[in-house]
Design an enzyme around this catalytic site. Structure first.
Site, PDB file in Angstrom:
ATOM      1  N   LEU A  28       0.887  -1.168   0.000  1.00  0.00           N
ATOM      2  CA  LEU A  28       0.000   0.000   0.000  1.00  0.00           C
ATOM      3  C   LEU A  28       0.921   1.213   0.000  1.00  0.00           C
ATOM      4  O   LEU A  28       1.873   1.267   0.784  1.00  0.00           O
ATOM      5  CB  LEU A  28      -0.864   0.028   1.261  1.00  0.00           C
ATOM      6  CG  LEU A  28      -2.268  -0.581   1.232  1.00  0.00           C
ATOM      7  CD1 LEU A  28      -2.912  -0.424   2.597  1.00  0.00           C
ATOM      8  CD2 LEU A  28      -3.137   0.034   0.155  1.00  0.00           C
ATOM      9  N   ASP A  29       0.681   2.177  -0.872  1.00  0.00           N
ATOM     10  CA  ASP A  29       1.501   3.384  -0.898  1.00  0.00           C
ATOM     11  C   ASP A  29       1.481   4.055   0.474  1.00  0.00           C
ATOM     12  O   ASP A  29       0.485   3.955   1.202  1.00  0.00           O
ATOM     13  CB  ASP A  29       0.976   4.371  -1.941  1.00  0.00           C
ATOM     14  CG  ASP A  29       1.171   3.870  -3.365  1.00  0.00           C
ATOM     15  OD1 ASP A  29       2.029   2.988  -3.563  1.00  0.00           O
ATOM     16  OD2 ASP A  29       0.472   4.356  -4.268  1.00  0.00           O
TER      17      ASP A  29
END
Length: 302
Positions: free
Chosen positions: A44-45
């Site tokens: 996940l960024d």
């Protein structure tokens, strides 16, 4: 002296906070649980929040299943501004004050174009590789690469709310979907451009945000409570059909594949031996082909 690490097996589902990288969460969790082996199931960024399953021990064998599973997101798109990365962390590359008047009817007409099977071009700022180099590194070097489009499926795309220059959507999608690319494409379809300013993953495979754990709360738990928060390897496949082996079938399954005339079987199947979850297999054309085997002890091995 280094503390002996524990051979933990299972999945801990974290509600990742903004600003933390997925790898940072992984390292923090590995430390908190004193675990020998751990891995996450797709990044996940840092700007994104939400469901991030972390696999311990034997559960790392099935990380790919979670990586390939369907996902659900809540995304907020800012209209009239484009960035090089497609999100709020990138540099602004274009501004357009001519944002159309947004109505439910107009937005629904535009969003309808993105439901179902569609073709999407992944963003340059991604971990996908070109000749062994991550695209984001090439992008930072200013190199323009033609990124191949990919087929994805947007199962559900719901308009949650909007104002004059932004909209919030809920997206349920197949593996390989980039919500940043979706934000860019929706902005283009509206004729004004746009970028992603907020993203929350609300579901990854069978795991939902409602049962995900906050790292800060996890730190305050006793070690026994931490262990109790580990979901079994089987929980990843909780929605899959079950096949119970009898003694004479074991050799065939383990070595050659097992023919099984069972109409309720399809795709991935949970295999039980003496009421214990021992493996996963794929059912195709009347035959069970074993894919992964697990020991009986799901949580801690001596």
């Amino acid at each position: 002296m280094k503390k002996n690490r524990l051979n933990l097996n299972g999945v801990v589902v974290i509600n990742k906070t903004q600003g933390l990288s997925s790898n940072k969460v992984l390292q923090k969790l590995k430390y908190l649980f004193n675990a020998q082996k751990a891995g996450h199931t797709g990044t996940l960024d840092p700007m994104a929040t939400g469901v991030l399953p972390i696999c311990f021990g034997r559960a790392t064998k099935i990380a790919q299943y979670l990586l390939d599973s369907d996902k659900e997101y809540i995304a907020t798109i800012k209209l009239g501004i484009e960035t090089d990365s497609g999100d709020a962390e990138g540099e602004i590359i274009a501004k357009n004050a001519d944002i159309p008047e947004l109505t439910v009817e107009y937005l629904e007409t535009v969003l309808a174009k993105f439901r179902g099977d569609i073709v999407q071009i992944p963003p340059m700022y991604s971990a996908l590789k070109h000749n062994g180099q991550p695209l984001y590194k090439l992008a930072r070097e200013g190199k323009a690469i033609e990124v191949k489009p990919r087929n994805i499926n947007i199962y559900e795309l719901e308009l949650l709310e909007f104002n004059t220059d932004s909209l919030k959507i809920r997206v349920k999608c197949s593996k390989g979907t980039y919500i940043r690319s979706l934000a860019i494409d929706i902005g283009k379809a509206l004729g004004c451009g746009g970028h992603l300013i907020a993203l929350q993953r609300t579901q990854s495979g069978p795991f939902r945000i409602e049962t995900a754990l906050d790292l800060d709360n996890l730190k305050d738990l006793s070690f026994e409570q931490k262990l109790a928060s580990i979901a079994s390897v089987e929980s990843v496949f909780i929605d899959k059909p079950i096949y119970s082996l009898v003694e004479e079938e074991k050799d065939d399954l383990y070595k050659r594949g097992l023919f099984a005339d069972k109409s309720h079987l399809d795709g991935t199947v949970r295999i039980y031996d003496d009421e214990k979850f021992v493996a996963i297999a794929e059912f195709d054309k009347g035959k069970l082909i074993s894919k992964k085997f697990f020991d009986q002890d799901i949580f801690i091995s001596e």
